[in-house]
Design an enzyme around this catalytic site. Structure first.
Site, PDB file in Angstrom:
ATOM      1  N   GLU A  40     -10.795 -20.369  23.913  1.00  0.00           N
ATOM      2  CA  GLU A  40     -11.098 -21.832  24.801  1.00  0.00           C
ATOM      3  C   GLU A  40     -10.758 -22.740  24.624  1.00  0.00           C
ATOM      4  O   GLU A  40      -9.473 -22.962  25.789  1.00  0.00           O
ATOM      5  CB  GLU A  40     -13.014 -21.472  25.234  1.00  0.00           C
ATOM      6  N   TYR A 123     -17.556 -27.395  30.241  1.00  0.00           N
ATOM      7  CA  TYR A 123     -16.865 -25.882  30.074  1.00  0.00           C
ATOM      8  C   TYR A 123     -16.705 -24.744  29.412  1.00  0.00           C
ATOM      9  O   TYR A 123     -17.046 -23.645  29.012  1.00  0.00           O
ATOM     10  CB  TYR A 123     -15.233 -25.993  31.463  1.00  0.00           C
ATOM     11  N   ASP A 141     -14.426 -24.177  35.424  1.00  0.00           N
ATOM     12  CA  ASP A 141     -12.989 -24.678  34.966  1.00  0.00           C
ATOM     13  C   ASP A 141     -12.428 -24.406  36.383  1.00  0.00           C
ATOM     14  O   ASP A 141     -12.626 -24.302  37.474  1.00  0.00           O
ATOM     15  CB  ASP A 141     -11.721 -23.366  34.502  1.00  0.00           C
ATOM     16  N   SER A 301       0.727 -34.772  29.737  1.00  0.00           N
ATOM     17  CA  SER A 301      -0.115 -35.214  31.367  1.00  0.00           C
ATOM     18  C   SER A 301       0.599 -36.081  31.753  1.00  0.00           C
ATOM     19  O   SER A 301      -0.615 -36.299  33.720  1.00  0.00           O
ATOM     20  CB  SER A 301      -1.278 -34.818  30.382  1.00  0.00           C
TER      21      SER A 301
END
Length: 352
Positions: A40, A123, A141, A301
């Protein structure tokens, strides 16, 4: 927001489709909470096809939490090399250390406890709890928000963090309490393969329950405001050799962007000064035999690097820039490097 009325039929349609059509992924062959946790974390902001070989190598190298907890950070970053977002790896190791030290090596099976671990957000907590332990907890998500926004005509902006609470609430209302693992993974799978940004509605197993489909609004949802314009920084990177054919690198600071990874000398080009002159000013080095290598963009990002890269030789090596030293080819291979450096290195190492 319209609530699905035939909840049992919806669950049955979703689960039967998932069991029939789910992709064969390595982390779906285990209920080991540590392995699911690793998968994950790797899957955050990374494509499934990219993650599979990394996951398999990682589990081979760090098969237990105890081994990962005691691993050298350089070895960890080398194993993560190319995946990006390296803070994920560090946080994973810190979280695993907390489990080993504070929970006797057993991953907590409640949201309250597992959420205390470093790097475990809502999450990841829900995914590990539902998949590994069969606990009916939400795992919301981007894929799940897209699916649920269309199913229930939720028009709140998913770019606003507080909106996620709406989706967590509706998932908890709909979740299959007998098989929360398959339910959560079914929603994720649906969002990844069918209910994509350009939805394949004719293939959707829960189309009959989708309010957006019935109103012809599926491509309007989810509502998501655009991010502000990303800052673009032009940079030049120099792969520099000495007379012995060794390469000049430094380790980036322990905190901040690409923390702890190794890089060639790099200068920003915001002031219009030529890269060679900028190198002379910033690092006090004289270069010769300078040749172009690669020009490419690397997107983080929050910023984009417009990369120009060069290969060069240093005129004399009496004084090196602070923090830099020379490495042999074999040593460079062993160092954990960020993706931009990897691209340059893969291009130049075959010329040697």
């Amino acid at each position: 927001m319209q609530i699905i009325m035939k909840k049992d039929e919806f669950r049955e349609a979703l689960l039967s489709w998932y069991h029939r059509e789910k992709r064969d992924l390595p982390w779906r062959h285990t209920s080991n909470p540590y392995y699911i946790w690793v998968s994950e974390i790797m899957l955050q902001q990374t494509r499934v096809d990219t993650v599979i070989p990394y996951y398999e190598r990682f589990i081979d190298s760090f098969p237990t939490m105890e081994i990962l907890a005691s691993a050298n950070e350089n070895d960890l970053l080398k194993m993560w090399e190319g995946l990006g977002y390296y803070s994920r790896a560090r946080n994973l190791q810190m979280g695993v250390r907390e489990v080993v030290e504070n929970y006797g090596g057993e991953v907590p099976d409640t949201r309250q406890e597992i959420s205390k671990l470093k790097g475990v957000g809502p999450y990841t907590a829900g995914a590990v709890l539902s998949i590994a332990f069969g606990v009916p907890e939400h795992a919301v998500d981007g894929n799940v928000m897209r699916v649920m926004s269309r199913l229930l005509l939720i028009e709140e902006d998913i770019a606003i963090p507080r909106t996620k609470k709406i989706f967590e609430t509706v998932v908890m209302e709909l979740i299959d309490r007998k098989d929360p693992s398959s339910f959560n993974q079914g929603l994720m799978e649906l969002g990844a393969t069918i209910c994509t940004p350009k939805p394949k509605c004719l293939l959707c197993p829960v189309r009959d329950f989708c309010n957006a489909f019935h109103e012809g609004r599926q491509e309007e949802l989810p509502v998501k405001t655009k991010k502000t314009t990303m800052k673009v920084i032009p940079v030049a990177s120099f792969a520099i050799q000495n007379k012995q054919g060794e390469w000049l690198l430094r380790q980036r600071p322990a905190k901040g962007l690409l923390a702890g990874l190794w890089e060639f000398p790099m200068v920003e080009r915001l002031d219009g000064i030529a890269p060679l002159e900028k190198m002379r000013q910033q690092f006090g080095v004289e270069l010769e035999n300078v040749v172009d290598v690669l020009t490419f963009k690397h997107i983080f990002s929050h910023i984009t690097w417009e990369m120009t890269s060069f290969k060069a030789q240093m005129k004399g090596t009496d004084s090196l820039p602070p923090g830099y030293r020379f490495f042999t080819v074999e040593e460079v291979e062993a160092l954990p490097k960020p993706v931009p450096v990897l691209k340059i290195w893969e291009e130049i190492k075959w010329e040697e």
